[in-house]
Design an enzyme around this catalytic site. Structure first.
Site: not given
Ligand code: SF4
Length: 361
Positions: A39, A122, A140, A82
């Site tokens: 996540e 979230y 989200d 990333l």
């Protein structure tokens, strides 16, 4: 919401999700740590980009203990490319806290989860529903879009009150028997069917219950007030290298791209000519450093600013790099002299990786 309406939406979505869900590596597990890692990686990053990073990350750090005991530089190296590196640092800090304060077990209640670095509403909702099957919403961007369309909510989704309204609706909808599939189904519907610009309403399992589709208003939703234009930052970065070494700097411990390595660089709010850059280089790094030929131009966009980078080779006129290496940390230039063969150990922001590749042995 009437119970019949709730049941209909639940059943339609669950049925569709089980028949159409993508096979993703983090869907093969219920381990809360692995769900947590996935996540965090998926925030602001596309699924296809995340898959190889996720696999490599959990191979190197398969458990909370492995990650908690890893050196931060190693964690950043695995995250290299990333982006949004504060995610990796917070995940690392969070995992250490879980190891030290919760005996290595990811907490099962929202209040405690929210105290852990890097875990917001979230992520807490995703961990609780997916790993522990708790009836917690995980809202989200995909879920905001789907819910505002189904219920025809014409309020700005950046407003806290709108998020609360959406959260309330999802709470009513989540079925006690399968919160994990329901939350993932909402996200998957947003990713595959109820897309921002071309929702495939004809293939949508909740189309019979969708208010905005009824009025053909789905493309007007969600309402998102325009953000301010992000400013340009003009940067010059210097390649100062000989056949064995390259000079680098490490970014500060806090803030943007914290602790990552980069080429010696200077930033300005306005674009400058080569002569003006040269003057600044003399002031900031010393008279010995002369701009050489241009290597190229790069661009890197963050959420709040844009780097426009001119990369130049640069030369020392008086002192060579090996001399600097002998002086070690005493040199006045604030540079680190790095052996080329050691470059592969250091984490760099994505924008500098291409350049650095050229200098790895
Ligand atoms: S019917 Fe269309 S707008 Fe409504 S939820 Fe489905 S895809 Fe989205």
């Amino acid at each position: 919401m009437a119970t019949k309406g709730i049941n209909n939406i639940q059943q339609a979505l669950l049925h569709w999700f089980y028949a159409n869900k993508r096979e993703l590596p983090w869907r093969e597990t219920k381990d809360p740590y692995l769900i947590w890692v996935s996540e965090i990686m998926l925030q602001q990053t596309k699924v296809d980009t995340v898959i190889p990073y996720y696999k490599a990350f959990i191979k190197e750090f398969p458990t909370i203990n492995h990650l908690a005991e890893a050196k931060e530089e190693r964690v950043l190296k695995r995250w290299e490319g990333l982006g949004y590196y504060s995610r990796a640092k917070n995940l690392h800090r969070g995992v250490k806290e879980v190891k030290e304060s919760y005996m290595g077990e990811v907490p099962k209640d929202k209040e405690t989860l929210l105290k852990i670095p890097g875990i917001g509403d979230y992520t807490a909702g995703a961990i609780l529903s997916i790993a522990y099957q708790k009836e917690e919403p995980a809202i989200d961007g995909n879920v905001l879009r789907v819910i505002t369309r189904i219920f025809r909510i014409f309020e700005d989704i950046n407003k806290v009150s709108t998020k609360r309204e959406v959260e309330g609706l999802v709470k009513e909808l989540i079925p006690a028997e399968d919160p994990s599939a329901f939350n993932q189904g909402l996200m998957e519907l947003g990713a595959l069917i109820c897309t921002p610009k071309s929702p495939k309403c004809g293939e949508c399992p909740v189309q019979p219950f969708c208010e905005s589709e009824k009025y053909n208003e789905q493309l007007f939703l969600p309402i998102k007030k325009k953000k301010k234009k992000i400013p340009n930052v003009y940067r010059i970065s210097l390649i100062i290298a000989d056949d064995k070494h390259i000079l680098l700097t490490q970014r500060p411990k806090e803030g943007l791209l914290a602790d990552l390595w980069e080429l010696p660089s200077i930033e300005q709010e306005q674009p400058l000519s080569e002569e003006e850059w040269q003057l600044l280089i003399h002031q900031q790094f010393g008279e010995e450093i002369e701009l050489g030929e241009k290597w190229g131009s790069l661009k890197h966009i963050f959420s709040h600013k844009k780097w426009l980078i001119e990369v130049y080779r640069a030369n020392f006129s008086k002192m060579d790099i090996s001399m600097m290496e002998k002086e070690k940390n005493k040199n006045k230039h604030q540079f680190n002299v790095i052996k080329r063969e050691n470059l592969k150990e250091l984490p760099f922001p994505r924008v500098y990786q291409e350049i650095i590749k050229e200098f790895r042995i």
